[in-house]
Design a protein around this motif. Structure first.
Motif, PDB file in Angstrom:
ATOM      1  N   SER A   1       0.996  -1.186  -0.077  1.00  0.00           N
ATOM      2  CA  SER A   1       0.085   0.012   0.008  1.00  0.00           C
ATOM      3  C   SER A   1       0.993   1.207  -0.035  1.00  0.00           C
ATOM      4  O   SER A   1       0.593   2.238  -0.744  1.00  0.00           O
TER       5      SER A   1
ATOM      6  N   PHE B   1       3.851   1.382  -1.345  1.00  0.00           N
ATOM      7  CA  PHE B   1       4.237   1.647  -2.550  1.00  0.00           C
ATOM      8  C   PHE B   1       3.364   2.221  -3.632  1.00  0.00           C
ATOM      9  O   PHE B   1       3.740   2.946  -4.637  1.00  0.00           O
ATOM     10  N   MET B   2       2.170   1.676  -3.438  1.00  0.00           N
ATOM     11  CA  MET B   2       1.094   2.635  -4.322  1.00  0.00           C
ATOM     12  C   MET B   2       1.046   3.907  -4.286  1.00  0.00           C
ATOM     13  O   MET B   2       1.122   4.635  -5.260  1.00  0.00           O
ATOM     14  N   ARG B   3       1.115   4.411  -2.843  1.00  0.00           N
ATOM     15  CA  ARG B   3       1.254   5.753  -2.646  1.00  0.00           C
ATOM     16  C   ARG B   3       2.675   6.502  -3.180  1.00  0.00           C
ATOM     17  O   ARG B   3       2.770   7.603  -3.871  1.00  0.00           O
TER      18      ARG B   3
END
Lengths: 156, 156
Positions: free
Chosen positions: A65, A67-69
């Motif tokens: 998560s 990483f997503m940001r």
């Protein structure tokens, strides 16, 4: 000056897009774990130290998560992304510990226009997340759908 | 009566472990998105309706994180899990919308003791997350390391 925007045509094979950096705090590790992954090594410093992870460590789903940001802030927010059908693989290679600073990159592996959805192409990325020691903590591949610039210009 | 605990030996090929159910609220979708995936269709009902997702929809990483908790509450918390090296694949098949109730199952695909780590085996699962209409919203495979009961008994 307008910010550069990335369309399907800009994702040439081999092109590298840096991720934003992220300091991982103990508070965030514990908060995420309490909601989504309450295993002791993600909730408690002593339990983390006693585990094979060697310290209070982020849930792998928390790292994903974050990483997503990092991807959103690094480049995805300025792209013509239409979302993703999923993850091809994701490997948790090293523990992500409280106090770590994460960075990384998305590298274009291949791309192709979608026959089924005119104006959209699929871009496959290798994502790598590293810690402050240069060790790869997480890596994975996923395809992201991108609008074509050509389609954008025809619509304008 | 003690709760049943699952060791490596209990994960026979084909055995099915139900996930806990989960009601997905608009507040949770927005809170997760604001922190990890601030794309408009995950933050705003109108933007979600205007997107191909058809409504305020959870980030795929949020769905994956909710799945982790559903697995923890459903069966993982009573297992001898030693964590996971990663995800083999994960597919986001249907949007997860505010008000959806998720359920699902983990099915054992195969298992084998690890030569490199005596007392530990690797169990590969197919995970399926469904909405209240019985549609598969997310599916994927991942391997989880489990302590052997035999190793536990020898250590006792």
């Amino acid at each position: 000056m307008m910010e550069e925007r990335y369309f399907f045509e800009d994702f040439a094979e081999g092109r590298v897009f840096p991720l934003a950096t992220k300091l991982v705090t103990a508070e965030e590790i514990i908060e995420f774990a309490a909601e989504f992954d309450p295993q002791p090594m993600h909730l408690d410093e002593a339990a983390g130290k006693a585990s094979i992870l060697g310290g209070l460590s982020a849930s792998g789903w928390h790292t994903a998560s974050m990483f997503m940001r990092m991807m959103f802030d690094g480049w995805l927010s300025r792209s013509s992304s239409e979302g993703s059908p999923g993850i091809e693989f994701m490997q948790w290679k090293k523990p992500v510990l409280a106090g770590d600073t994460l960075s990384g990159r998305s590298t274009v592996l291949e791309s192709r226009p979608l026959r089924s959805r005119p104006g959209i192409g699929l871009v496959k990325f290798l994502h790598e997340v590293e810690n402050q020691h240069g060790e790869v903590a997480m890596r994975g591949e996923n395809p992201i759908m991108m609008r074509l610039r050509e389609a954008q210009e025809n619509a304008a």
